[in-house]
Enzyme design. Sequence first.
Site, PDB file in Angstrom:
ATOM      1  N   ASN A   1       0.872  -1.178   0.000  1.00 15.86           N
ATOM      2  CA  ASN A   1       0.000   0.000   0.000  1.00 15.86           C
ATOM      3  C   ASN A   1       0.909   1.228   0.000  1.00 15.86           C
ATOM      4  O   ASN A   1       1.493   1.574   1.026  1.00 15.86           O
ATOM      5  CB  ASN A   1      -0.888  -0.029   1.253  1.00 15.86           C
ATOM      6  CG  ASN A   1      -1.716   1.228   1.415  1.00 15.86           C
ATOM      7  OD1 ASN A   1      -1.786   2.055   0.498  1.00 15.86           O
ATOM      8  ND2 ASN A   1      -2.341   1.383   2.572  1.00 15.86           N
ATOM      9  N   TRP A   2       1.030   1.845  -1.175  1.00 17.32           N
ATOM     10  CA  TRP A   2       1.973   2.968  -1.308  1.00 17.32           C
ATOM     11  C   TRP A   2       1.408   4.247  -0.705  1.00 17.32           C
ATOM     12  O   TRP A   2       2.101   5.256  -0.621  1.00 17.32           O
ATOM     13  CB  TRP A   2       2.324   3.186  -2.786  1.00 17.32           C
ATOM     14  CG  TRP A   2       3.022   2.013  -3.440  1.00 17.32           C
ATOM     15  CD1 TRP A   2       3.322   0.799  -2.859  1.00 17.32           C
ATOM     16  CD2 TRP A   2       3.494   1.921  -4.794  1.00 17.32           C
ATOM     17  NE1 TRP A   2       3.949  -0.020  -3.773  1.00 17.32           N
ATOM     18  CE2 TRP A   2       4.074   0.642  -4.972  1.00 17.32           C
ATOM     19  CE3 TRP A   2       3.486   2.806  -5.888  1.00 17.32           C
ATOM     20  CZ2 TRP A   2       4.627   0.225  -6.186  1.00 17.32           C
ATOM     21  CZ3 TRP A   2       4.047   2.388  -7.097  1.00 17.32           C
ATOM     22  CH2 TRP A   2       4.613   1.113  -7.233  1.00 17.32           C
ATOM     23  N   LYS A   3       0.165   4.231  -0.328  1.00 18.85           N
ATOM     24  CA  LYS A   3      -0.524   5.394   0.263  1.00 18.85           C
ATOM     25  C   LYS A   3      -0.337   6.644  -0.612  1.00 18.85           C
ATOM     26  O   LYS A   3      -0.195   6.526  -1.817  1.00 18.85           O
ATOM     27  CB  LYS A   3      -0.046   5.625   1.694  1.00 18.85           C
ATOM     28  CG  LYS A   3      -0.166   4.368   2.549  1.00 18.85           C
ATOM     29  CD  LYS A   3      -0.104   4.665   4.019  1.00 18.85           C
ATOM     30  CE  LYS A   3      -0.078   3.355   4.794  1.00 18.85           C
ATOM     31  NZ  LYS A   3      -0.198   3.555   6.228  1.00 18.85           N
TER      32      LYS A   3
ATOM     33  N   HIS B   1      -9.681   0.945   4.906  1.00 24.57           N
ATOM     34  CA  HIS B   1      -8.410   1.149   5.621  1.00 24.57           C
ATOM     35  C   HIS B   1      -8.654   2.079   6.807  1.00 24.57           C
ATOM     36  O   HIS B   1      -9.471   3.000   6.722  1.00 24.57           O
ATOM     37  CB  HIS B   1      -7.382   1.756   4.659  1.00 24.57           C
ATOM     38  CG  HIS B   1      -5.997   1.758   5.215  1.00 24.57           C
ATOM     39  ND1 HIS B   1      -5.584   2.683   6.139  1.00 24.57           N
ATOM     40  CD2 HIS B   1      -4.950   0.932   5.013  1.00 24.57           C
ATOM     41  CE1 HIS B   1      -4.321   2.438   6.473  1.00 24.57           C
ATOM     42  NE2 HIS B   1      -3.914   1.376   5.803  1.00 24.57           N
TER      43      HIS B   1
ATOM     44  N   GLU C   1      -7.087   4.508   7.888  1.00 24.32           N
ATOM     45  CA  GLU C   1      -6.900   5.937   7.586  1.00 24.32           C
ATOM     46  C   GLU C   1      -8.146   6.512   6.920  1.00 24.32           C
ATOM     47  O   GLU C   1      -8.473   7.686   7.111  1.00 24.32           O
ATOM     48  CB  GLU C   1      -5.643   6.124   6.719  1.00 24.32           C
ATOM     49  CG  GLU C   1      -4.381   5.928   7.551  1.00 24.32           C
ATOM     50  CD  GLU C   1      -3.171   5.433   6.789  1.00 24.32           C
ATOM     51  OE1 GLU C   1      -3.156   5.493   5.547  1.00 24.32           O
ATOM     52  OE2 GLU C   1      -2.226   4.952   7.449  1.00 24.32           O
TER      53      GLU C   1
ATOM     54  N   GLU D   1      -5.504  -5.095  10.599  1.00 26.81           N
ATOM     55  CA  GLU D   1      -4.521  -4.029  10.772  1.00 26.81           C
ATOM     56  C   GLU D   1      -4.804  -3.282  12.067  1.00 26.81           C
ATOM     57  O   GLU D   1      -5.622  -2.345  12.078  1.00 26.81           O
ATOM     58  CB  GLU D   1      -4.602  -3.045   9.599  1.00 26.81           C
ATOM     59  CG  GLU D   1      -4.262  -3.656   8.259  1.00 26.81           C
ATOM     60  CD  GLU D   1      -3.630  -2.625   7.334  1.00 26.81           C
ATOM     61  OE1 GLU D   1      -2.517  -2.883   6.870  1.00 26.81           O
ATOM     62  OE2 GLU D   1      -4.225  -1.555   7.119  1.00 26.81           O
TER      63      GLU D   1
ATOM     64  N   GLY E   1       2.136   2.312  10.672  1.00 28.35           N
ATOM     65  CA  GLY E   1       3.061   3.429  10.516  1.00 28.35           C
ATOM     66  C   GLY E   1       3.778   3.831  11.782  1.00 28.35           C
ATOM     67  O   GLY E   1       4.411   4.894  11.834  1.00 28.35           O
TER      68      GLY E   1
ATOM     69  N   SER F   1       3.265  -2.090  10.311  1.00 29.82           N
ATOM     70  CA  SER F   1       4.708  -2.099  10.557  1.00 29.82           C
ATOM     71  C   SER F   1       5.394  -3.416  10.190  1.00 29.82           C
ATOM     72  O   SER F   1       6.388  -3.788  10.807  1.00 29.82           O
ATOM     73  CB  SER F   1       5.003  -1.706  12.014  1.00 29.82           C
ATOM     74  OG  SER F   1       4.575  -0.375  12.258  1.00 29.82           O
TER      75      SER F   1
ATOM     76  N   GLY G   1       4.783   1.293   4.748  1.00 23.14           N
ATOM     77  CA  GLY G   1       6.103   1.915   4.614  1.00 23.14           C
ATOM     78  C   GLY G   1       7.136   1.055   3.898  1.00 23.14           C
ATOM     79  O   GLY G   1       7.847   1.528   3.000  1.00 23.14           O
TER      80      GLY G   1
HETATM   81  C1  PEP Z   1      -0.988   0.137   6.094  1.00 22.01           C
HETATM   82  O1  PEP Z   1      -1.247   1.327   6.183  1.00 22.01           O
HETATM   83  O2  PEP Z   1      -1.760  -0.615   5.468  1.00 22.01           O
HETATM   84  C2  PEP Z   1       0.220  -0.347   6.727  1.00 22.01           C
HETATM   85  C3  PEP Z   1       0.264  -1.591   7.031  1.00 22.01           C
HETATM   86  O3  PEP Z   1       1.217   0.587   6.976  1.00 22.01           O
HETATM   87  P1  PEP Z   1       2.660   0.317   7.639  1.00 22.01           P
HETATM   88  O4  PEP Z   1       3.167  -0.982   7.069  1.00 22.01           O
HETATM   89  O5  PEP Z   1       3.484   1.476   7.241  1.00 22.01           O
HETATM   90  O6  PEP Z   1       2.437   0.211   9.103  1.00 22.01           O
END
Ligand code: PEP
Length: 253
Positions: A9-11, A98, A100, A170, A176, A216, A238
């Site tokens: 997920n490049w966000k 998600h 976010e 998640e 993050g 993470s 990330g």
């Molecule tokens: C995400 O936002 O889906 C995610 C898993 O982010 P990160 O790996 O950066 O925690």
Amino acid sequence: MRTPIIVGNWKMNLNRAEAVALADALVAAIRAAIGGKNVEVGACPPSVYLDCVGHRLAGSPIGLGAQNMYHQPSGAFTGETSPKMLRDLGCKYVILGHSERRQFFAETDAEVFKKTRAALVHGLVPIVCVGESLAQRQAGKTHDVVAAQFQGSLSGLSAEEIAVCVIAYEPVWAIGTGVVATPQQAQEVHLDLRKLLLSRYNSRVASAVRIQYGGSVNAQNAADLLQKPDVDGALVGGASLKAADFLKIVSVA
Ligand code: PEP
């Protein structure tokens, strides 16, 4: 036997040149990372780069995915992207619900459900995210929160529909932050989700639906998480922005 699925997920990151360069780096090394194993891989760039990244991924084992969509196929919905458009661009996956989007855009379970159903109608594989906040975990509410999200976002689907979906557990506190859930914490919630699938549907569905862990995940901790019996892959934020790290996660899957 469930095929593990690793999705990046490049966000809202990268510019066009960087997105294309990341796609090229992934394509160049993905076959070696997969190494003949049974693993599915996806990349979800920002929507404005779906087209250019999709062209670079074409013909590779990496499926294109979007990070969100609206549930209507077309119409007067300024600023939105439809499932039909995502299919037109060659998308295979779409991330829905998600945290976010739930947190910053007030997306509700009911909306996530509508989007999930629309994605399925248009032949997309929905990756539906659920997960508790730190306060909810500390209050001992993880099970209730995840069960309520499952109930609101997914349980209205038929058995045939849910079997196509991927669920991403998640925990919000792990996204993050660099604070990853322990493999045991992830396994507990994944098993809970599988039990929810069993009680709402049947054993065939419960054993078929893939449940990814996200929060993470990196090249160092992925192997331990992916070893757990109900952890069927990873949704990677990330670490998916660095080709070498993402490919390492694919190679341990
Ligand atoms: C995400 O936002 O889906 C995610 C898993 O982010 P990160 O790996 O950066 O925690």
